[in-house]
Scaffold this motif. Sequence first.
Motif, PDB file in Angstrom:
ATOM      1  N   VAL A  59      94.228 102.083  13.128  1.00  0.00           N
ATOM      2  CA  VAL A  59      95.389 101.721  12.317  1.00  0.00           C
ATOM      3  C   VAL A  59      96.007 103.013  11.797  1.00  0.00           C
ATOM      4  N   VAL A  60      97.280 103.238  12.106  1.00  0.00           N
ATOM      5  CA  VAL A  60      97.933 104.474  11.687  1.00  0.00           C
ATOM      6  C   VAL A  60      98.687 104.256  10.370  1.00  0.00           C
ATOM      7  N   ALA A  61      99.017 105.343   9.701  1.00  0.00           N
ATOM      8  CA  ALA A  61      99.757 105.263   8.441  1.00  0.00           C
ATOM      9  C   ALA A  61     101.120 104.636   8.690  1.00  0.00           C
ATOM     10  N   ASP A  62     101.443 103.550   7.940  1.00  0.00           N
ATOM     11  CA  ASP A  62     102.731 102.892   8.185  1.00  0.00           C
ATOM     12  C   ASP A  62     103.498 102.543   6.918  1.00  0.00           C
ATOM     13  N   PHE A  82      98.097 101.176   0.946  1.00  0.00           N
ATOM     14  CA  PHE A  82      98.902 102.260   1.508  1.00  0.00           C
ATOM     15  C   PHE A  82      97.971 103.370   1.981  1.00  0.00           C
ATOM     16  N   SER A  83      98.216 103.870   3.180  1.00  0.00           N
ATOM     17  CA  SER A  83      97.341 104.891   3.759  1.00  0.00           C
ATOM     18  C   SER A  83      98.128 106.145   4.109  1.00  0.00           C
ATOM     19  N   ASN A 120      94.466 104.344   0.500  1.00  0.00           N
ATOM     20  CA  ASN A 120      93.490 104.913   1.434  1.00  0.00           C
ATOM     21  C   ASN A 120      92.151 104.172   1.431  1.00  0.00           C
ATOM     22  N   ARG A 121      92.197 102.866   1.207  1.00  0.00           N
ATOM     23  CA  ARG A 121      90.975 102.078   1.275  1.00  0.00           C
ATOM     24  C   ARG A 121      91.321 100.619   1.545  1.00  0.00           C
ATOM     25  N   LYS A 214     107.114 111.706  -2.477  1.00  0.00           N
ATOM     26  CA  LYS A 214     106.980 112.719  -1.434  1.00  0.00           C
ATOM     27  C   LYS A 214     106.044 112.251  -0.327  1.00  0.00           C
ATOM     28  N   THR A 215     104.913 111.673  -0.694  1.00  0.00           N
ATOM     29  CA  THR A 215     103.963 111.191   0.309  1.00  0.00           C
ATOM     30  C   THR A 215     104.533 110.008   1.079  1.00  0.00           C
ATOM     31  N   PHE A 216     105.203 109.096   0.371  1.00  0.00           N
ATOM     32  CA  PHE A 216     105.846 107.971   1.057  1.00  0.00           C
ATOM     33  C   PHE A 216     106.865 108.478   2.067  1.00  0.00           C
TER      34      PHE A 216
END
Length: 268
Positions: A59-62, A82-83, A120-121, A214-216
Amino acid sequence: MQIPDFRQRFQPVQPTVKDAGEQVVYAELLPDMRLAPYIYCYWQLQTVQPLTRPFCYRVVADGCMDIFFDLHQPEENYVMGFSTAYTEFPLPPVFHYTGIRFLPAAFPLLFHINAAELTNRFEHLAHVAPRLSKDLAALAALPSFAQAIQPALDRFFLQVLNSAPLQADSRLFNAIDIILDAKGTLPVESALNTGISPRQLRRLFSFYIGDTPKTFSKVVRFQHILHAKPSVESLKKNKLFYDGYYDQAHFIKEFKAMYGLTPTIALR
């Protein structure tokens, strides 16, 4: 309140199932249009026949949050936050996973859950939203559910939507709009002028998204590249794909962190 429908500008991509050949299939189903601003899709990942070798699903960050469960054990349902990086799930020889992918900010808005607590979990849904876990498990346990997953989930979440008091700061969604319009390439500290202080905006993003603006933006930028489906050759020629990155090495490092593979391997 009615939140904006982001799906025209944000269509989160997950990798196709390649490693298991024809033994595993993945499909996405669209929700009722009234749910479109909140739910991007319902999805299914299932074996067509028992696996003959170990299989990990990546599963990739989406930028989204998901609820998922195996139809063989619907009471064991989970929520994934959210990852900022890819996640690998080793799966058994036989499975039939069903999931609900919520658009950014929608899950915390509907269920009043702090997204930052799940970043991240993934966690048992019963520990996060006990009533939702119980009701969803009861629905999925019905014999008719497997034959009519889409309409059953539509009815379920329309009831949730009709009973949920939706209260969120419109400036959060204005900021998300700006990030999506720029495909995640804007300097967020100076560009997100939505009538709210940077500190307040970070607090809103933390609760509803799970991380900073920024991360989003980084995840949006990564997803834009996946959605564009560039070839390895076009990545080399078209420098627009590196927009927002310091250099090519930075691009490769960030892509690998979010996908689990380098662009050369992932996009071939």
